[in-house]
Design an enzyme around this catalytic site. Sequence first.
Site, mmCIF file in Angstrom:
data_model
loop_
_atom_site.group_PDB
_atom_site.id
_atom_site.type_symbol
_atom_site.label_atom_id
_atom_site.label_comp_id
_atom_site.label_asym_id
_atom_site.label_seq_id
_atom_site.Cartn_x
_atom_site.Cartn_y
_atom_site.Cartn_z
ATOM 1 N N CYS A 117 0.823 -1.229 0.000
ATOM 2 C CA CYS A 117 0.000 0.000 0.000
ATOM 3 C C CYS A 117 0.852 1.271 0.000
ATOM 4 O O CYS A 117 0.321 2.357 -0.217
ATOM 5 C CB CYS A 117 -0.917 0.014 1.202
ATOM 6 S SG CYS A 117 -1.975 -1.419 1.286
ATOM 7 N N HIS A 257 -3.314 6.935 3.748
ATOM 8 C CA HIS A 257 -3.753 5.681 3.140
ATOM 9 C C HIS A 257 -5.098 5.298 3.764
ATOM 10 O O HIS A 257 -5.282 5.413 4.981
ATOM 11 C CB HIS A 257 -2.700 4.600 3.375
ATOM 12 C CG HIS A 257 -3.138 3.248 2.921
ATOM 13 N ND1 HIS A 257 -3.741 3.048 1.703
ATOM 14 C CD2 HIS A 257 -3.077 2.025 3.515
ATOM 15 C CE1 HIS A 257 -4.040 1.770 1.579
ATOM 16 N NE2 HIS A 257 -3.652 1.134 2.657
ATOM 17 N N ASN A 287 -10.184 -0.262 1.114
ATOM 18 C CA ASN A 287 -8.728 -0.151 0.957
ATOM 19 C C ASN A 287 -8.338 -0.561 -0.457
ATOM 20 O O ASN A 287 -8.487 -1.720 -0.828
ATOM 21 C CB ASN A 287 -8.062 -1.063 2.008
ATOM 22 C CG ASN A 287 -6.549 -1.055 1.925
ATOM 23 O OD1 ASN A 287 -5.955 -0.521 0.980
ATOM 24 N ND2 ASN A 287 -5.910 -1.648 2.915
#
Length: 332
Positions: A117, A257, A287
Amino acid sequence: MPAQLRPAGIVGTGSCLPERVVTNAELERIVDTSDEWIRTRTGIRERRLAGPDTAASDLAVPAAVKALDRAGIRPEDLDLIIVATVTPDTLFPATACLVQERLGARGAAAFDLSAGCSGFIYGLAVANQFISTGVYRTAVVIGVEILSKIINWQDRNTCVLFGDGAGAVVLQAVAPGEGILGLHLGADGNGGNLLSIPAGGSRLPASPDSVREQLHTIHMNGPEVFKFAVRIMGEASLKALEQAGLTRADVDFLIPHQANIRIIEAATKRLGLAPEKVYVNLHRYGNMSSASIPVALDEACREGRLHRGDRVVLVAFGAGLTWGAAVLRWSL
Ligand code: ACO
């Protein structure tokens, strides 16, 4: 920030999301979960999922086209294409090469980058080096994921968390004092087993057994990743701010994030920011790994939430374990 010939800055943003919206209620029909659990433990309400025929490059290309259009730059003027992803179309060729061909960016250097990520921030840091040193004039950094294809749809611990999407930014040299002011990257391979896809590489090549045992899907120790994330989001942001010669009091906008609202709230608190200075779209997309930050950046930009001169912090954590933060003076 070390002395640079010229700072690199974002001159265009773009994103592309699959049309199909999947709500928590739909997931209730697949695994033993509830809308209430997902909303209260993660903040996610729905996510976008790609269809069976869609691969990473199919979302990456339209995101890059929009970013180039907004920057007023032709694809043939690109020098560098970086695609941050853990879900490339194929192990090779790199998805960046497929994007290069479909954009018509003939001759541009192109490669994929794998940092979970944190991939988009890592990509930004690599592109920054090439531009600030004058080696390249124009780069595009794309974060793209089709995580729906690497999820175990029987595992409620993971399948409710993720979504698909792509975001892109175009980078060029900008005026002194604008663009990327500070960067901090880090990794701790010791935590690699907390978040992984065990099979499909050279350690455990694909076999009927590996497929049967779902070893090609995301395996995650959620609570351990959570603890790491809560600690590192604040720490990484503060290190990037320090490198930029700034403090948390200087932050105008934070784009974290988008993994879990509780992780975002912890980072917001650590940085002492008011909630309206923090961009959240997790409830709509879940996500999206390396696509989370560039999609959020593009939306924040189009919604008029970012103003020229704003000091913006981007911060991510992910598989590896990895982390990264960037401080930018917004120049659009
Ligand atoms: N629905 C209902 N119950 C669930 C679900 C679900 N979808 N998932 C887990 N549970 C249960 C668990 O089984 C557990 O039950 P038990 O106590 O009977 O065993 C209970 O809920 C609590 O589980 P916890 O794991 O303690 O819940 P937690 O509050 O830690 O939340 C979560 C779990 C949301 C996964 C959290 O730990 C988290 O967000 N971790 C970080 C994840 C992350 O950001 N990963 C990054 C991946 S990015 C990349 O690089 C691909």
